[in-house]
Design an enzyme around this catalytic site. Structure first.
Site, PDB file in Angstrom:
ATOM      1  CB  SER A 169       7.229 -11.946  -7.056  1.00  0.00           C
ATOM      2  OG  SER A 169       7.972 -11.859  -5.877  1.00  0.00           O
ATOM      3  CG  HIS A 200      11.302  -8.349  -7.080  1.00  0.00           C
ATOM      4  ND1 HIS A 200      11.731  -9.655  -7.101  1.00  0.00           N
ATOM      5  CD2 HIS A 200      10.004  -8.395  -6.684  1.00  0.00           C
ATOM      6  CE1 HIS A 200      10.757 -10.455  -6.714  1.00  0.00           C
ATOM      7  NE2 HIS A 200       9.697  -9.704  -6.465  1.00  0.00           N
ATOM      8  CG  ASP A 228      14.761 -10.715  -8.060  1.00  0.00           C
ATOM      9  OD1 ASP A 228      14.497 -10.413  -6.880  1.00  0.00           O
ATOM     10  OD2 ASP A 228      13.892 -10.851  -8.944  1.00  0.00           O
TER      11      ASP A 228
END
Length: 515
Positions: free
Chosen positions: A236, A484, A454
């Site tokens: 991320s 995610h 995602d």
């Protein structure tokens, strides 16, 4: 005010999605390159210029990890230490701060080195997440010491707390999508108050918690840990940190994985649009899975949120579910396909007038425990991102953007649009860049992993990151999944490709697809 979308990997470790087959042709054939970063390769890495020996020659005093109110004491496999780093890298002989480190030593022979992990946010504590994530990366521990840390301004590393618990709870009543002049005034006053609280808490540190500062910390960490190359797993926001590191220290790049990729070409408004699309896309997929038409289902949820805006829902805790908390409650289950049933239950209950389940989801996202104590992940996220982001959209600019945001998503658009103006409003220090520089010519191949479903870091950013890293550097791996993040999410294809890269130095062909 809590940001509606956090670039964090917390949800990624829990994903359980179907596996895949390799390659765009379906045969999974990797005609990858050799490994230029093997331990036996000639090292061109050098110590960061200008850092005194008192920093580069540190010997971490590894010892037993202590638990905190926000994270329990990890098992005996884990050791903790403190690393001294310059507060200001322009003054390397000046004031230092301490970074909290955690590690579990490699279990097998033929050790490669340390593998650093950043779990996103920005602001996620590596000290608290690393032990729980270790099971996901157990295969990697055979040849790596698993190492993570609390970046500067986070948790045990000079962590910033901008508000007390009562102030945080009171601020949850502020409307994050103001409907009139009074609500707009309260929205921006709340943002200004938060920034002042951060400045009071952090002091001079508030000017030295940028992604660039953390990237430089990583290279000092490399030296102190005794590694000639940096091996890194960024998830991320951690992908942005990894890209910035590669740009600053291309010759020190070892084996880098960037999973759930932040678009390096997007500014603050661009990120908000990307994430609005990403979460609407995930919501559409969720609605289809329940047999609903996505357009009709989205309109139904938008209507529910509008009713909650007019009259917050009661909950079993005695607190009220506000519109802002309800939006967060809808967003949280979209991080992981396995959480979709929880979203169904929460929405059904809210339609019946009970906001308890959506509030529970929002409280988990906001780090609120049963006693009413809030964690500081969002505080750290804000001080880091507002130091990074130069853009400061005004209310007038956002009003012009709102029709486009609403068109992208009738559920999330309004909130994401206003967030661009409120998040860093009247921030006490200026931002550093519009978009991060991640070009890394001369670096070893970096594996960039994107998931087509995602919601928080939409897939389109993956190719952009690979291209920005540079030809021959960014190598793209795609997973056609949901949630995610990709690694550890149920795809044997992704996991085996990543493991082969990290453990054996096998670089897959650029463009490989796992389905």
């Amino acid at each position: 005010m809590s940001r509606f979308v956090r670039w964090t990997a917390t949800a990624a470790a829990a994903l359980l999605v179907a596996g895949c087959s390799g390659g765009t042709s379906g045969n999974g054939d990797d005609k990858g390159s050799g490994d230029p970063t093997s331990p036996s390769a000639t090292s061109s890495s050098r110590a960061s210029p200008g850092l005194p020996a008192s920093l580069t020659s540190q010997k971490p005093d590894w010892g037993r990890c202590e638990g905190t109110s926000d994270s329990p004491t990890p098992g005996s496999d884990w050791q903790c230490a403190t690393l001294k780093v310059p507060l200001d890298y322009a003054k390397p002989d000046g004031e230092t701060i301490g970074l909290a480190l955690i590690r579990a030593k490699a279990t097998g022979g033929n050790r490669i080195g340390s593998l650093l992990f950043n779990f996103g946010g920005p602001g996620q504590s590596g000290i608290s997440v690393m032990p729980s994530y270790a099971g996901t990366v157990s295969a990697l521990r055979e040849r790596y010491d698993l190492v993570s840390w609390d970046p500067r301004g986070v948790g045990a590393s000079e962590g910033v707390r901008c508000r007390g618990d009562k102030e945080i709870q009171a601020a949850e009543s502020v409307d994050p999508s103001p409907d009139d002049a009074a609500e707009e005034k309260a929205f921006f006053q709340d943002a200004a108050d938060f920034g002042q609280g951060c400045e009071k808490s952090a002091g001079n540190l508030i000017s030295h918690v940028s992604t660039t500062d953390s990237a430089r910390d990583m290279d000092l960490m490399r030296q102190v840990l005794g590694d000639t190359k940096t091996h890194y797993f960024g998830i991320s926001y951690g992908t942005e940190l990894g890209g910035v590191y590669a740009h600053l220290f291309p010759k020190n790049v070892g084996r880098l994985i960037l999973d759930a990729v932040v678009d390096p070409r997007a500014d603050i408004v661009g990120h908000a649009k990307n994430q609005t699309r990403g979460f609407q896309r995930a919501l559409d997929d969720y609605l289809k899975s329940t047999g609903q038409d996505p357009d009709q289902g989205s309109r139904k949820i938008a209507a529910l949120l509008k009713r909650i805006d007019s009259e917050p829902l009661p909950t079993s805790s005695g607190r009220k579910l506000t519109q802002g908390l309800a939006v967060i409650g809808v967003i949280v289950p979209l991080y992981s396909k396995q959480s979709w049933p929880a979203l169904t239950s929460a929405l059904d209950a809210a339609e019946q007038g009970d906001g308890s389940d959506l509030l529970t989801l929002a409280d988990g996202y906001n780090d609120r425990d049963a006693s009413g104590h809030y964690g500081t992940t969002t505080h750290a996220q804000r001080v880091i991102s507002c130091l990074d982001d130069k853009q400061r959209p005004t209310a007038a600019q956002v009003r012009k953007l709102l029709p486009e945001f609403r068109k992208i998503s009738p559920v999330f658009g309004e909130f994401m649009g206003w967030d661009t103006a409120g998040w860093c409003h009247d921030w006490p220090v200026p931002g550093q860049y519009d978009t991060p520089v991640v070009g890394a010519p001369g670096a070893a191949p970096i594996l960039v992993v994107g998931n087509t479903g995602d919601p928080a870091t939409p897939y389109e950013g993956t190719r952009k990151m690979a291209d920005e890293l540079g030809k021959g550097v960014g190598v793209m791996l795609t997973w056609k999944g949901e949630g995610h993040g990709a690694y550890g999410s149920g795809s044997g294809c992704v996991d085996s490709t990543v493991n082969a890269y990290l453990l054996d130095g096998r670089v897959p062909r650029d463009g490989k697809v796992c389905t």
